[in-house]
Design a protein around this motif. Structure first.
Motif, PDB file in Angstrom:
ATOM      1  N   GLU A  13      37.748  19.274  70.551  1.00  0.00           N
ATOM      2  CA  GLU A  13      37.253  18.325  71.580  1.00  0.00           C
ATOM      3  C   GLU A  13      38.363  17.288  72.367  1.00  0.00           C
ATOM      4  O   GLU A  13      38.645  17.106  73.485  1.00  0.00           O
ATOM      5  CB  GLU A  13      36.135  17.146  70.950  1.00  0.00           C
ATOM      6  N   HIS A  14      39.465  17.108  71.341  1.00  0.00           N
ATOM      7  CA  HIS A  14      40.419  16.255  71.867  1.00  0.00           C
ATOM      8  C   HIS A  14      41.218  17.183  72.979  1.00  0.00           C
ATOM      9  O   HIS A  14      41.733  16.561  73.936  1.00  0.00           O
ATOM     10  CB  HIS A  14      41.669  16.204  70.618  1.00  0.00           C
ATOM     11  N   ASP A  15      41.405  18.537  72.847  1.00  0.00           N
ATOM     12  CA  ASP A  15      42.026  19.566  73.881  1.00  0.00           C
ATOM     13  C   ASP A  15      41.213  19.274  75.210  1.00  0.00           C
ATOM     14  O   ASP A  15      41.866  19.036  76.290  1.00  0.00           O
ATOM     15  CB  ASP A  15      41.899  21.076  73.426  1.00  0.00           C
ATOM     16  N   LEU A  16      39.891  19.419  75.121  1.00  0.00           N
ATOM     17  CA  LEU A  16      39.339  19.294  76.481  1.00  0.00           C
ATOM     18  C   LEU A  16      39.109  17.989  76.925  1.00  0.00           C
ATOM     19  O   LEU A  16      39.379  17.809  78.398  1.00  0.00           O
ATOM     20  CB  LEU A  16      37.471  19.700  75.905  1.00  0.00           C
ATOM     21  N   LEU A  17      39.308  16.876  76.421  1.00  0.00           N
ATOM     22  CA  LEU A  17      39.669  15.692  76.855  1.00  0.00           C
ATOM     23  C   LEU A  17      40.656  15.609  77.410  1.00  0.00           C
ATOM     24  O   LEU A  17      40.873  14.882  78.756  1.00  0.00           O
ATOM     25  CB  LEU A  17      39.256  14.457  75.704  1.00  0.00           C
ATOM     26  N   GLU A  18      41.808  16.176  76.821  1.00  0.00           N
ATOM     27  CA  GLU A  18      43.174  16.135  77.783  1.00  0.00           C
ATOM     28  C   GLU A  18      43.075  16.920  79.116  1.00  0.00           C
ATOM     29  O   GLU A  18      43.679  16.625  80.097  1.00  0.00           O
ATOM     30  CB  GLU A  18      44.234  16.578  76.626  1.00  0.00           C
ATOM     31  N   TYR A  19      42.209  18.160  78.925  1.00  0.00           N
ATOM     32  CA  TYR A  19      42.214  18.881  80.061  1.00  0.00           C
ATOM     33  C   TYR A  19      41.466  18.150  81.316  1.00  0.00           C
ATOM     34  O   TYR A  19      41.705  18.171  82.448  1.00  0.00           O
ATOM     35  CB  TYR A  19      41.623  20.208  79.797  1.00  0.00           C
ATOM     36  N   ILE A  20      40.457  17.537  80.867  1.00  0.00           N
ATOM     37  CA  ILE A  20      39.850  16.594  81.741  1.00  0.00           C
ATOM     38  C   ILE A  20      40.651  15.530  82.177  1.00  0.00           C
ATOM     39  O   ILE A  20      40.557  15.081  83.345  1.00  0.00           O
ATOM     40  CB  ILE A  20      38.597  15.797  81.015  1.00  0.00           C
ATOM     41  N   GLN A  21      41.233  14.976  81.224  1.00  0.00           N
ATOM     42  CA  GLN A  21      42.439  13.862  81.530  1.00  0.00           C
ATOM     43  C   GLN A  21      43.374  14.362  82.610  1.00  0.00           C
ATOM     44  O   GLN A  21      43.500  13.787  83.766  1.00  0.00           O
ATOM     45  CB  GLN A  21      43.074  13.386  80.653  1.00  0.00           C
ATOM     46  N   ASN A  22      43.870  15.582  82.578  1.00  0.00           N
ATOM     47  CA  ASN A  22      44.929  15.918  83.646  1.00  0.00           C
ATOM     48  C   ASN A  22      44.261  16.714  84.794  1.00  0.00           C
ATOM     49  O   ASN A  22      44.999  17.315  85.541  1.00  0.00           O
ATOM     50  CB  ASN A  22      45.477  17.300  82.798  1.00  0.00           C
ATOM     51  N   GLY A  23      42.768  16.755  84.858  1.00  0.00           N
ATOM     52  CA  GLY A  23      42.180  17.167  86.125  1.00  0.00           C
ATOM     53  C   GLY A  23      42.125  18.679  86.237  1.00  0.00           C
ATOM     54  O   GLY A  23      41.827  19.213  87.304  1.00  0.00           O
ATOM     55  N   GLU A  24      42.331  19.329  84.927  1.00  0.00           N
ATOM     56  CA  GLU A  24      42.046  20.792  84.961  1.00  0.00           C
ATOM     57  C   GLU A  24      40.654  21.328  84.247  1.00  0.00           C
ATOM     58  O   GLU A  24      40.229  22.273  84.736  1.00  0.00           O
ATOM     59  CB  GLU A  24      43.043  21.206  84.000  1.00  0.00           C
TER      60      GLU A  24
END
Length: 325
Positions: free
Chosen positions: A31-42
């Motif tokens: 979930e941490h990874d997905l939130l980072e991808y969301i944060q980066n706009g990916e």
């Protein structure tokens, strides 16, 4: 041991998206990874909302408490759509001095009621690309919407992901936006608020998840997606058939309600209105007809038939009906 494959859904919670990726593509992601991808706009995150022109009523199908009321700046609403690409339905309801626009797809429904004083019929008949802005002169009578709306990456930007997960929510709700490219764009600005956006309520649409996986070329090519796609397509068709059937029933009900009253029935209603009007004015409840009209149009704003112009028109017709007896 082979991980069990997960059936596709219209939308996934962040935790369910992790399970879908792990089960179907054998990829370790958190979930941490997905939130980072969301944060980066990916990766695009979304939220399910139900609301109207002046406020949002529920988030992820849960009512918002009164002390967390989520109001909208209805003077800055913007809607742009292609009539041909969105399969929109536009109807001029002349008897109610309004124009109704219905837009829907598998992810959301949107109904817009416009004041017809600000729009010519030929604007909608001669233009495929429609642009509507509410402004400060109340062009929009009402808006009803429900479905999945995109969340801007900007609302995730201020946070350290570890701290965000520990906190469990984003401190403030952001503006509402839904875009499917040039064919459709809808924006409603949200007033300053203290309504938390909980991570458990955030979701990822299936199409956005697949786009994300394709973007990074992480889809396991040995996995045949045809079965999943066919199953999802079948399910969506089933849902669409249910929606079509409901729409037919709604259309039948509307046709019954919109049938023209016969003269005798219409005169009966007008006489009742005139009698109630005279009784109200004789008892000096509001002082004058103008004050009564102001009261009704102010307290029942947005209700079809209760605009100031229509009240004056119907009161005049009612008085004339009594004179004709």
């Amino acid at each position: 041991m082979t991980a069990q494959k997960v059936l596709p859904k219209k939308a996934y919670s962040i935790s369910d998206a992790v399970k879908y990726i792990a089960g179907n593509y054998n990829i370790n992601v958190s979930e941490h990874d997905l939130l980072e991808y969301i944060q980066n706009g990916e990766l695009i995150a979304s939220i399910y909302l139900d609301g109207r022109m002046n406020k949002i009523d529920s988030i992820n199908r849960k009512n918002i408490p009164k002390n967390k009321e989520l109001l909208l700046r209805n003077e800055e609403i913007f809607l742009q759509f292609s009539q041909s690409e969105t399969n929109s339905k536009i109807k001029h309801l002349k008897e109610f001095e309004s124009i109704r626009i219905d837009l829907k797809n598998i992810y959301f429904r949107l109904t817009v009621i416009l004041d017809d004083r600000f729009y010519n019929d030929d604007y909608f008949s001669t233009n495929d690309n429609i642009k509507l802005y509410s402004g400060e002169i109340e062009r929009f009578v009402n808006i009803l919407f429900n479905g999945y709306f995109n969340l801007s990456r900007e609302i995730f930007s201020p946070y350290n992901i570890n701290e965000l997960i520990e906190q469990g929510f984003i401190d403030e709700f952001s503006d509402i936006t839904m875009s499917t490219g040039e064919d459709f764009y809808f924006h409603i600005p949200v007033c300053e608020n203290r309504t938390e956006l909980y991570l458990d309520d955030i979701c990822i649409l299936h199409n956005d998840l697949i786009t994300f996986l394709e973007l990074f070329s992480v889809i396991d090519k040995s996995y045949d997606q045809v079965e999943d796609i066919n199953r999802l397509t079948s399910k969506l068709k089933e849902q669409e058939s249910i929606i079509i059937e409901k729409d037919k029933k709604i259309t039948e009900l509307k046709s019954l309600s919109e049938k023209t009253l016969n003269p005798k029935t219409e005169n009966s209603y007008l006489n009742i209105i005139a009698a109630l009007l005279e009784t109200t004015l004789e008892n000096n409840v509001f002082g004058s007809q103008n004050k009564l009209i102001e009261h009704l149009s102010s307290n029942y704003q947005g209700y079809i038939g209760l605009s100031e112009a229509n009240l004056r028109k119907q009161f005049a017709a009612a008085k004339q009906s009594l004179k004709n007896l």
